[in-house]
Design a protein around this motif. Structure first.
Motif, PDB file in Angstrom:
ATOM      1  N   ASP A   1       0.639  -1.127   0.176  1.00  0.00           N
ATOM      2  CA  ASP A   1      -0.076   0.465   0.099  1.00  0.00           C
ATOM      3  C   ASP A   1       0.921   1.670  -0.217  1.00  0.00           C
ATOM      4  N   GLN A   2       1.793   1.291   0.637  1.00  0.00           N
ATOM      5  CA  GLN A   2       2.676   2.626   0.794  1.00  0.00           C
ATOM      6  C   GLN A   2       3.479   2.938  -0.617  1.00  0.00           C
ATOM      7  N   THR A   3       4.040   4.448  -1.595  1.00  0.00           N
ATOM      8  CA  THR A   3       4.086   4.337  -1.489  1.00  0.00           C
ATOM      9  C   THR A   3       4.785   6.112  -1.421  1.00  0.00           C
ATOM     10  N   MET A   4       5.552   6.271  -0.066  1.00  0.00           N
ATOM     11  CA  MET A   4       6.456   7.000   0.442  1.00  0.00           C
ATOM     12  C   MET A   4       8.051   6.945  -0.234  1.00  0.00           C
ATOM     13  N   TYR A   5       8.213   5.556   0.082  1.00  0.00           N
ATOM     14  CA  TYR A   5       9.272   5.246   0.057  1.00  0.00           C
ATOM     15  C   TYR A   5       9.967   4.184  -0.937  1.00  0.00           C
ATOM     16  N   HIS A   6      11.011   4.249  -1.850  1.00  0.00           N
ATOM     17  CA  HIS A   6      11.393   3.432  -2.237  1.00  0.00           C
ATOM     18  C   HIS A   6      12.784   2.651  -1.103  1.00  0.00           C
ATOM     19  N   PHE A   7      13.147   1.874  -0.642  1.00  0.00           N
ATOM     20  CA  PHE A   7      14.509   1.356   0.194  1.00  0.00           C
ATOM     21  C   PHE A   7      15.377   0.497  -0.806  1.00  0.00           C
ATOM     22  N   TYR A   8      16.561   0.759  -1.638  1.00  0.00           N
ATOM     23  CA  TYR A   8      17.028   0.274  -1.859  1.00  0.00           C
ATOM     24  C   TYR A   8      17.988  -0.042  -0.540  1.00  0.00           C
ATOM     25  N   ALA A   9      18.614  -0.937  -1.204  1.00  0.00           N
ATOM     26  CA  ALA A   9      20.283  -1.545  -0.762  1.00  0.00           C
ATOM     27  C   ALA A   9      19.673  -1.350   1.515  1.00  0.00           C
ATOM     28  N   CYS A  10      18.529  -1.712   1.467  1.00  0.00           N
ATOM     29  CA  CYS A  10      17.557  -1.977   2.413  1.00  0.00           C
ATOM     30  C   CYS A  10      17.790  -3.697   3.503  1.00  0.00           C
ATOM     31  N   SER A  11      18.199  -4.003   4.669  1.00  0.00           N
ATOM     32  CA  SER A  11      18.092  -4.475   4.718  1.00  0.00           C
ATOM     33  C   SER A  11      17.120  -5.210   5.887  1.00  0.00           C
TER      34      SER A  11
ATOM     35  N   LEU B   1      13.962  -3.123  10.270  1.00  0.00           N
ATOM     36  CA  LEU B   1      14.492  -2.706   8.728  1.00  0.00           C
ATOM     37  C   LEU B   1      15.313  -2.214   9.094  1.00  0.00           C
ATOM     38  N   ILE B   2      16.489  -2.400   8.314  1.00  0.00           N
ATOM     39  CA  ILE B   2      18.179  -1.233   8.801  1.00  0.00           C
ATOM     40  C   ILE B   2      18.573  -1.215   7.137  1.00  0.00           C
ATOM     41  N   ASP B   3      19.494   0.048   7.400  1.00  0.00           N
ATOM     42  CA  ASP B   3      20.462   0.393   7.070  1.00  0.00           C
ATOM     43  C   ASP B   3      19.375   1.318   5.656  1.00  0.00           C
ATOM     44  N   PHE B   4      19.522   2.474   5.803  1.00  0.00           N
ATOM     45  CA  PHE B   4      18.576   3.545   5.102  1.00  0.00           C
ATOM     46  C   PHE B   4      19.497   4.558   4.454  1.00  0.00           C
ATOM     47  N   ALA B   5      20.640   4.215   3.799  1.00  0.00           N
ATOM     48  CA  ALA B   5      21.896   5.309   2.823  1.00  0.00           C
ATOM     49  C   ALA B   5      20.547   4.898   1.302  1.00  0.00           C
ATOM     50  N   HIS B   6      19.779   4.340   0.920  1.00  0.00           N
ATOM     51  CA  HIS B   6      19.740   4.600  -0.582  1.00  0.00           C
ATOM     52  C   HIS B   6      18.107   4.368  -0.676  1.00  0.00           C
ATOM     53  N   VAL B   7      17.442   5.544   0.324  1.00  0.00           N
ATOM     54  CA  VAL B   7      16.233   5.339   0.537  1.00  0.00           C
ATOM     55  C   VAL B   7      15.729   6.510  -1.066  1.00  0.00           C
ATOM     56  N   GLU B   8      14.459   6.421  -1.803  1.00  0.00           N
ATOM     57  CA  GLU B   8      14.128   7.246  -2.497  1.00  0.00           C
ATOM     58  C   GLU B   8      13.020   7.767  -1.997  1.00  0.00           C
ATOM     59  N   GLU B   9      12.103   8.838  -2.349  1.00  0.00           N
ATOM     60  CA  GLU B   9      10.641   9.489  -2.240  1.00  0.00           C
ATOM     61  C   GLU B   9      10.119   8.351  -3.592  1.00  0.00           C
ATOM     62  N   GLY B  10       8.841   7.663  -2.801  1.00  0.00           N
ATOM     63  CA  GLY B  10       8.582   7.233  -3.060  1.00  0.00           C
ATOM     64  C   GLY B  10       7.108   8.046  -5.219  1.00  0.00           C
ATOM     65  N   LYS B  11       6.659   9.069  -4.767  1.00  0.00           N
ATOM     66  CA  LYS B  11       6.172   9.803  -5.305  1.00  0.00           C
ATOM     67  C   LYS B  11       5.587   9.473  -5.712  1.00  0.00           C
ATOM     68  N   GLY B  12       4.568   8.026  -5.049  1.00  0.00           N
ATOM     69  CA  GLY B  12       3.183   7.754  -5.537  1.00  0.00           C
ATOM     70  C   GLY B  12       2.851   6.136  -6.211  1.00  0.00           C
ATOM     71  N   VAL B  13       4.542   5.637  -5.918  1.00  0.00           N
ATOM     72  CA  VAL B  13       4.238   4.141  -6.691  1.00  0.00           C
ATOM     73  C   VAL B  13       4.756   3.739  -5.966  1.00  0.00           C
ATOM     74  N   ILE B  14       3.786   1.795  -5.824  1.00  0.00           N
ATOM     75  CA  ILE B  14       4.608   0.986  -4.745  1.00  0.00           C
ATOM     76  C   ILE B  14       6.291   0.624  -5.416  1.00  0.00           C
ATOM     77  N   ASP B  15       6.875  -0.031  -3.979  1.00  0.00           N
ATOM     78  CA  ASP B  15       7.798  -0.306  -3.838  1.00  0.00           C
ATOM     79  C   ASP B  15       8.287  -1.730  -4.526  1.00  0.00           C
ATOM     80  N   HIS B  16       7.754  -2.036  -5.868  1.00  0.00           N
ATOM     81  CA  HIS B  16       7.683  -3.319  -5.534  1.00  0.00           C
ATOM     82  C   HIS B  16       9.289  -3.713  -6.397  1.00  0.00           C
ATOM     83  N   ASN B  17      10.478  -3.313  -5.846  1.00  0.00           N
ATOM     84  CA  ASN B  17      11.724  -3.867  -5.791  1.00  0.00           C
ATOM     85  C   ASN B  17      12.257  -4.138  -4.749  1.00  0.00           C
ATOM     86  N   PHE B  18      11.294  -3.610  -3.468  1.00  0.00           N
ATOM     87  CA  PHE B  18      11.526  -4.309  -2.643  1.00  0.00           C
ATOM     88  C   PHE B  18      10.508  -5.477  -1.926  1.00  0.00           C
TER      89      PHE B  18
END
Length: 290
Positions: free
Chosen positions: A218-228, A245-262
């Motif tokens: 449901d959430q589209t606020m954040y995209h979590f890359y390289a998060c553990s 959840l840990i490690d947030f050096a590569h979090v991007e704005e979700g811009k209304g899109v689901i984080d399908h990668n995570f």
């Protein structure tokens, strides 16, 4: 008094002039800010997340508490800025831990070509591409005398899909003594004796992952890359399994899109753990051969 954490299974480890995290006796974890954008972006994420009123309280429990930043003497002896976080294992005596990096792609879209090439190489050499996640570190408490089963990081990073399943089984097994004694990976099958109490149940790791999955659907606020994801539990009458959840050096704005990668990596991990639980139950009920 600051000290080097003895529970770390992945990431940069402090020591011998190397910059790494420290902990204190009050239950706080001091993570050195990484150079360049990674450090500032991790701080920005924690500040944004901490003040974001759209985050449900049931989801906040999966994230470390953020206490701000501080310039202090680092593990190298030199002043350096640190992020101050909750020490997630400070209340545990001998926790078993597993660090799992989530996502088939561990680099953000705006990363440099050099960084993308570096990440892509690691992703392809591990199970990040094939499974949507890879194991970064693992330790399993065996007993006071034998200590911990802890495979080498390179072994973890280069693990294939079958190896990953095996390590997920070993995480909840009690028959790893031979591997400690021999110093190598044993061919004996893990007994998964702790699977029901750690992975299963209403408060088990699988239930917590499903709760996270519902939010990521449901959430589209954040995209979590390289998060553990960090799994932890203790042997005993109450294993008290937890997911963080840990490690947030590569979090991007979700811009209304689901984080399908995570989400894709999370679903893949849920499938593996569900299968281990199912096989364990079938074995217990005599439906499959040991």
């Amino acid at each position: 008094m600051f000290k080097i954490p003895d529970h770390q299974v992945a990431g940069h480890v402090a020591g011998a002039g190397k910059l790494g995290p420290l902990v204190d006796d009050s239950g706080r974890f001091y993570k050195p800010l990484q150079d360049g954008k990674r450090g500032t972006e991790e701080v920005s994420f924690y500040e944004s997340f901490s003040s974001n009123t759209q985050i449900p309280e049931k989801i906040r429990k999966f994230f470390p508490i953020f206490y701000g930043t501080k310039i202090m003497k680092a593990s190298t002896g030199i002043e350096h800025p640190h992020i101050i976080l909750q020490d997630l294992v400070s209340s545990r005596l001998s926790p078993s831990l597993m660090d799992i990096k989530i996502g088939a792609r561990t680099w953000a879209p705006e990363a440099s070509e050099e960084y993308i090439t570096k990440c892509l190489k690691k992703d392809r050499q591990s199970t990040s591409v094939s499974l949507g996640y890879r194991l970064s570190g693992l330790r399993v408490f065996i007993g006071d005398e034998l200590g911990f089963y802890k495979p080498e990081r390179d072994v973890m990073r280069k693990a294939g899909p079958d190896d990953v399943r095996l390590f997920l089984m070993k995480f909840v097994s009690s028959n790893l003594e031979s591997e400690l004694e021999s110093g190598s990976e044993s061919e004996s099958k893990p007994d998964c004796s702790l699977a029901a109490s750690v992975y299963g149940g209403d408060d088990g790791i699988l239930s917590q992952l499903l709760e996270l999955k519902a939010w990521f659907e449901d959430q589209t606020m954040y995209h979590f890359y390289a998060c553990s994801l960090l799994f932890m539990f203790e042997k005993g009458l109450t294993s008290n399994p937890e997911v963080k959840l840990i490690d947030f050096a590569h979090v991007e704005e979700g811009k209304g899109v689901i984080d399908h990668n995570f989400l894709g990596g999370l679903c893949s991990l849920i499938k593996f753990i569900s299968e281990i639980l199912s096989d364990t139950n079938d074995l217990k009920n005599g439906l499959i051969e040991p």
